[in-house]
Design a protein around this motif. Structure first.
Motif, short mmCIF file in Angstrom:
data_model
loop_
_atom_site.label_atom_id
_atom_site.label_comp_id
_atom_site.label_asym_id
_atom_site.label_seq_id
_atom_site.Cartn_x
_atom_site.Cartn_y
_atom_site.Cartn_z
N PRO A 24 12.73 69.44 19.08
CA PRO A 24 11.33 69.80 18.77
C PRO A 24 10.36 68.98 19.61
CG PRO A 24 12.60 69.42 16.77
CD PRO A 24 13.44 68.96 17.90
N ASP A 25 9.18 69.54 19.85
CA ASP A 25 8.15 68.82 20.61
C ASP A 25 7.76 67.56 19.86
OD1 ASP A 25 6.51 71.89 21.66
OD2 ASP A 25 8.19 70.79 22.53
N GLY A 26 7.55 66.49 20.61
CA GLY A 26 7.15 65.22 20.01
C GLY A 26 8.32 64.35 19.60
N THR A 27 9.58 64.84 19.75
CA THR A 27 10.73 64.04 19.33
C THR A 27 10.85 62.77 20.17
OG1 THR A 27 11.87 66.06 18.67
CG2 THR A 27 13.21 64.08 18.99
N VAL A 28 10.65 62.89 21.48
CA VAL A 28 10.78 61.72 22.36
C VAL A 28 9.75 60.67 22.01
CG1 VAL A 28 10.72 60.95 24.76
CG2 VAL A 28 11.72 63.16 24.20
N ARG A 29 8.52 61.10 21.73
CA ARG A 29 7.47 60.13 21.36
C ARG A 29 7.79 59.46 20.02
NH1 ARG A 29 2.56 59.54 23.44
NH2 ARG A 29 2.80 61.48 24.61
N GLN A 30 8.40 60.22 19.07
CA GLN A 30 8.75 59.64 17.78
C GLN A 30 9.82 58.57 17.91
OE1 GLN A 30 9.80 62.89 15.24
NE2 GLN A 30 7.72 63.75 15.16
N ILE A 31 10.87 58.84 18.69
CA ILE A 31 11.92 57.83 18.82
C ILE A 31 11.44 56.66 19.65
CG2 ILE A 31 13.72 59.57 18.56
CD1 ILE A 31 14.18 59.42 21.55
N ALA A 32 10.49 56.87 20.53
CA ALA A 32 9.92 55.75 21.30
C ALA A 32 9.14 54.82 20.39
CB ALA A 32 9.03 56.27 22.42
N GLN A 33 8.40 55.40 19.43
CA GLN A 33 7.62 54.58 18.51
C GLN A 33 8.48 53.89 17.46
OE1 GLN A 33 4.73 57.28 16.95
NE2 GLN A 33 3.47 57.32 18.82
N SER A 34 9.58 54.55 17.04
CA SER A 34 10.44 53.96 16.01
C SER A 34 11.45 52.99 16.59
CB SER A 34 11.16 55.08 15.26
OG SER A 34 12.02 55.80 16.14
N GLY A 35 11.72 53.05 17.90
CA GLY A 35 12.71 52.16 18.50
C GLY A 35 14.15 52.59 18.25
N GLU A 36 14.38 53.78 17.66
CA GLU A 36 15.72 54.27 17.39
C GLU A 36 16.21 55.13 18.56
OE1 GLU A 36 15.04 54.54 12.53
OE2 GLU A 36 15.37 56.34 13.75
N ALA A 37 17.46 55.65 18.40
CA ALA A 37 18.03 56.51 19.42
C ALA A 37 18.71 57.70 18.74
CB ALA A 37 19.02 55.75 20.29
N LEU A 38 18.81 58.80 19.48
CA LEU A 38 19.47 60.01 18.98
C LEU A 38 20.86 60.11 19.60
CD1 LEU A 38 16.58 62.65 19.13
CD2 LEU A 38 17.40 61.36 17.16
N THR A 39 21.86 60.44 18.74
CA THR A 39 23.23 60.58 19.23
C THR A 39 23.72 62.01 19.20
OG1 THR A 39 24.04 60.10 17.00
CG2 THR A 39 23.83 58.25 18.51
N ASP A 40 22.93 62.91 18.65
CA ASP A 40 23.37 64.31 18.56
C ASP A 40 22.79 65.16 19.68
OD1 ASP A 40 20.98 65.36 15.98
OD2 ASP A 40 20.82 64.03 17.74
N VAL A 41 22.46 64.52 20.81
CA VAL A 41 21.95 65.26 21.97
C VAL A 41 23.16 65.71 22.79
CG1 VAL A 41 20.51 65.17 24.02
CG2 VAL A 41 19.83 63.94 21.95
N ARG A 42 23.21 66.98 23.16
CA ARG A 42 24.36 67.50 23.90
C ARG A 42 23.90 68.15 25.19
NH1 ARG A 42 29.16 67.52 21.59
NH2 ARG A 42 29.28 66.97 19.36
N ILE A 43 24.66 67.86 26.23
CA ILE A 43 24.51 68.53 27.53
C ILE A 43 25.83 69.25 27.79
CG2 ILE A 43 24.10 68.22 29.99
CD1 ILE A 43 22.51 65.78 29.39
N GLY A 44 25.83 70.55 27.56
CA GLY A 44 27.09 71.30 27.63
C GLY A 44 27.95 70.91 26.44
N GLU A 45 29.18 70.45 26.71
CA GLU A 45 30.09 70.03 25.66
C GLU A 45 30.06 68.52 25.46
OE1 GLU A 45 31.70 72.03 23.74
OE2 GLU A 45 30.95 73.79 24.81
N ARG A 46 29.28 67.83 26.26
CA ARG A 46 29.27 66.36 26.17
C ARG A 46 28.20 65.90 25.19
NH1 ARG A 46 28.60 63.79 31.87
NH2 ARG A 46 26.91 65.33 31.92
N GLU A 47 28.57 64.90 24.38
CA GLU A 47 27.61 64.29 23.48
C GLU A 47 26.92 63.13 24.20
OE1 GLU A 47 29.26 62.73 19.94
OE2 GLU A 47 27.36 62.02 19.12
N MET A 48 25.60 63.11 24.13
CA MET A 48 24.82 62.10 24.84
C MET A 48 23.96 61.32 23.84
SD MET A 48 25.80 62.90 27.89
CE MET A 48 24.71 62.05 29.03
N VAL A 49 23.50 60.16 24.28
CA VAL A 49 22.60 59.31 23.49
C VAL A 49 21.25 59.30 24.19
CG1 VAL A 49 22.15 57.02 22.56
CG2 VAL A 49 24.48 57.91 22.63
N LEU A 50 20.19 59.58 23.44
CA LEU A 50 18.83 59.60 23.98
C LEU A 50 18.02 58.49 23.31
CD1 LEU A 50 16.44 60.84 25.56
CD2 LEU A 50 16.09 62.40 23.64
#
Length: 859
Positions: free
Chosen positions: A239-265
């Protein structure tokens, strides 16, 4: 260190735990008892296996979560590191610009662009800076730069990002306003390369610099097909604004996927509005370590189960109870140790009957020892400072009756402070006890904080006393906390008239005795002015503090009030002056009209004079040519000798006088042409050296008659100039003739050339009689001569310098005269190489180029 007295003290003894006693397992009395024991053992093993398996499984789950959390933390730290790197580059760039424009208001307007451009060179050398340009007020700026500058100036951070500039590249623009000496405001525009802001880090991760709209400005490492156009969140289906939210909270996302690979954002914001750094990468879980962890926990699960099966057959209910009791005791002791160590304190136990003191290991580590120890009473006291030992001993002796011990002491040879607290152990018999137990709390940090607070308070009080304004601090209940000397002096308080804790109303009543009147301050919180009875004026303001208190500040504005009164008087005088000016306007208009009429008449008379001189000069040159020609024929005796030698002298005088008169008429004719605007120059490329050589040859005979040395110092690197050869030669000849004429015998005349501000400068200097300073402005006027006791015997009409000056000005140049009476005269002419018009030279700039006599300097 333990102090050694006359007899060596007993060695510190380590406390060892008592050995455990073994208990025998009773044998079963009957078959039914053994069956029940087997069932109990089986049930115990099953229960133990299930519980231990659950614990191992839970630990494996915790390890998995911790591993994934560690991956998130690594990505978050890397995002913060990259954001800090980008922030450092931006702050370094903006600081360099601020240093360059620090004293911009002191730079003269004519040198401002050049000096500021030179100061911006270090800024341009920064790798992230594509362009650093100064936009002057009123300057014609391209639309793109004007839009960038306006957007950056209106941004709170002074920055703006552009996804695609005129070259199709993303960039970040920063604009810093610059206040010039004239009061106008320009701006320094920085165009930054976003890719240069991202520092290099883990090559397995991708770092992206994101603008305010969420789209990428730069990427490290860069993509081969360039940046993607859509916002980063949409790129990964977020969703829009997700990157700004995790930047302000200092957390990271682990359910980001590029193809079949799981990535951390992960993302981190920059302290500049709209800029964010995002880091994307794989979780980087060490599969080998994770496999070893699972094997380890598997072994931890299997081994205890096997051990429990073998051991449970030999255990009994009594042993289980004892084991549980010991485990509880161990946990309690561990919690106690953790609490003691976390609180930076230790336990001491003083047995006064045996005069021994037991110190726990936590106490021992505070004083630099390795483990718990047993000391004698004197050894324990020797751990403290000499001044504190007697106080501790007295407190120990008095504890038998007083009970509790509470004292602070400093360790010997260590920067450590202790707070010793203790009380008697057990029941007191006859009001005394033989054992004291207590704790020693490390209060070193508290002591340091108290010292820093005291020093800060002293510095604050000294600063308040040095203020030129009065200062008062009130607590939230409006009670007096602090004041300075100025407040006491302004309101005539005595030395003991103010005390901490006084109420606001009491202080206000006391200060009211020194106040004559109050102006302004009708609303709460507004500043107001007050007049004191001694004639002084104060500007008084009160502001609330963050804790609800109040700060009152009063500044002495007596001088401002006096200036205000003086300004009012000046304003009245100015009105009177304006009225006088208005009354004189009519008179001024009448005088201006008369001046215009007189000017017209003077110009008409000047034109009539010039026309008359031109006509008369033309009529006189015709007979003079005959006189000069026939006298020259007679002087050369072309048709035979004249006879008497006196005839030869007469003819020579006739020829000389005719030549002089012809030269005078030529000068008058040229001067009249110049004044009438009819003089036309025939410009062509000429060599300065040739003209100077020809002119020098003409005056050399007269110089040799007076033994005057002619010195030529021409710069060979100077190119040819464009000028009228006859006119320029006449200028140099006039200057050389004057220099030879007014230089006494054995003197020097020097001709020097050099390049000055892109123009040709020629100086003719002599060691003649010189000219007074007050007469220099008169030189260069037609028929103007400076007569003195040295020069009045010399012939001349006063047209030479005037004609030379006019000819130089027609070449777009100027003539400067520098002279000292009795020292000599230096005439400098400055003309452009192309014969066009340029600005005037500053006399101060020519000071370093004025001619200096090399022989005199050498002497």
């Amino acid at each position: 260190m333990i102090r050694r007295d006359s007899a060596p003290p007993a060695k510190a003894r380590k406390v060892r735990p008592a050995p455990r006693t073994k208990t025998a397992t009773p044998q079963a009395a009957s078959f039914s008892g053994e069956g029940r024991g087997v069932v109990w053992i089986v049930l115990s093993v099953i229960l133990f296996t299930a519980m231990f398996g659950g614990v191992i499984g839970f630990k494996l789950y915790q390890e998995s979560v911790a591993t994934r959390f560690d991956a998130q933390e690594r990505h978050s730290r890397e995002a913060i590191y990259r954001a800090d790197g980008a922030t450092a580059v931006l702050r370094e760039t903006l600081t360099a610009v601020s240093v360059a424009i620090t004293d911009a208001r002191e730079i003269p307007a004519e040198d401002f662009p050049a000096i500021l451009n030179q100061r911006l060179e270090p800024v341009r050398s920064i790798n992230a800076v594509r362009e650093a340009v100064y936009l002057a007020p009123g300057q014609d700026v391209p639309g793109e730069l004007q839009s960038l500058t306006g957007t950056a100036l209106t941004s709170p951070s002074g920055l703006t990002s552009v996804i695609s500039n005129a070259d199709g590249l993303p960039e970040i623009a920063a604009a810093i306003p610059v206040l010039t000496q004239s009061g106008e405001v320009g701006a320094v525009l920085l165009r930054l390369d976003p890719a240069a802001l991202l520092p290099t880090a883990d090559p397995a991760h991708v770092a992206i610099l994101i603008g305010e709209d969420g789209r990428a400005l730069a990427m490290q490492p860069p993509r081969s097909d360039g940046l993607f156009a859509e916002p980063l969140a949409r790129r990964f289906g977020l969703p829009d604004g997700t990157v700004r939210q995790i930047a302000q909270s200092g957390e990271a996302l682990t359910d980001v996927r590029i193809g079949e690979r799981e990535m951390v954002l992960a993302a981190a914001p920059l302290p500049f509005e709209g800029l964010t750094v995002a880091v994307i990468g794989t979780p980087n879980i060490n599969q080998g370590a994770w496999t070893r962890t699972r094997i380890l926990y598997g072994l931890l699960f299997v081994a205890p189960v096997i051990f429990a099966i073998g051991l449970s057959a030999a255990l009994s209910t009594q042993m289980n109870s004892l084991k549980s009791a010991r485990l509880a005791l161990g946990d309690s002791e561990k919690r106690f140790r953790l609490a003691i160590e976390g609180a930076r304190c230790g336990v001491w136990d003083w047995d006064r009957k045996r005069d021994t003191v037991y110190l726990t290991d936590s106490f021992a580590r505070i004083i630099g020892r390795d483990e718990a120890m047993m000391l004698s009473g004197s050894e324990f006291l020797s751990l403290f400072n000499q001044n504190d030992r007697q106080r501790i001993a007295a407190a120990i002796r008095g504890s038998s009756k007083a009970g509790d011990i509470d004292i602070e002491a400093q360790a010997r040879s260590l920067p450590v402070w202790f707070h010793l607290r203790g009380r008697p152990w057990g029941e007191m018999q006859d009001g005394t006890t033989d054992r004291l137990v207590g704790v020693a709390i490390d209060i070193t940090e508290r002591k340091g904080a108290q010292a820093r607070v005291a020093a800060a308070e002293n510095r604050l009080r000294a600063a308040l006393e040095s203020m030129s304004e009065s200062f008062v601090l009130w607590d939230p209940r409006r009670r007096l906390v602090m004041w300075n000397r100025k407040f006491r002096d302004f309101f005539d308080f005595t030395e003991n008239g103010l005390k901490p804790g006084m109420s606001y109303s009491d202080v206000e009543a006391g200060a009211g005795r020194a106040i004559r009147s109050v102006q302004g301050g009708t609303n709460s919180g507004e500043a107001y002015e007050m007049e004191l009875k001694d004639g002084r004026w104060l500007h008084y303001s009160e502001r609330a503090t963050s804790d609800g208190g109040l700060v009152s500040v009063g500044a002495d504005i007596t001088d401002l009030k006096n200036q205000e009164r003086a300004l009012k008087d000046s304003e009245q005088r100015l009105r009177n002056t304006v009225e006088d000016v208005r009354r004189n306007q009519q008179r001024i208009a009448e005088l201006a009209n008369k001046y215009e009429q007189e000017k017209i008449r003077a110009e008409e008379a000047n034109r009539s004079k010039s026309e008359f001189l031109a006509n008369m000069s033309h009529e006189l040159r015709t007979p003079l040519n005959a006189v000069n020609g026939f006298s020259e024929i007679m002087l050369r005796e072309m048709f035979g000798p004249l006879g008497d030698n006196r005839y030869v002298d007469y003819v020579k005088d006739i020829h000389t006088s005719g030549q002089h008169l012809l030269s005078l008429i030529n000068d008058i004719l040229d001067m009249s042409k110049i004044e009438a605007g009819k003089m036309q120059l025939q410009k062509e490329p000429v060599s300065l050296a040739d003209i100077v050589e020809q002119s020098t040859r003409l005056v050399k005979a007269r110089a040799d008659e007076k033994s005057i040395r002619l010195i030529i110092e021409l710069d060979d690197s100077i190119p040819d100039m464009t000028a009228d050869p006859r006119a320029f030669k006449q200028v140099i000849l006039n200057l050389l003739s004057n220099a030879v004429k007014f230089t006494p015998e054995e003197g020097r005349v020097t001709v020097r050339s050099f390049e000055y501000q892109g123009r040709l400068a020629l100086q003719v200097a002599d060691t003649g009689i010189g000219i007074p300073k007050e007469d220099l402005p008169r030189l260069g006027r037609p028929f103007e001569q400076i007569e003195s006791q040295h020069s009045k015997s010399h012939q001349g009409t006063g047209l030479g310098l005037a004609l030379s000056k006019s000819l130089v000005e027609m070449h777009g140049g100027e003539m400067k005269i520098d002279s000292e009476l009795g020292e000599g005269t230096t005439v400098t002419i400055i003309v452009p190489f192309d014969g066009g018009e340029t600005g005037n030279a500053d006399d101060d700039d020519l000071a370093d180029y004025r001619f200096r006599d090399t022989e005199t300097d050498a002497a």
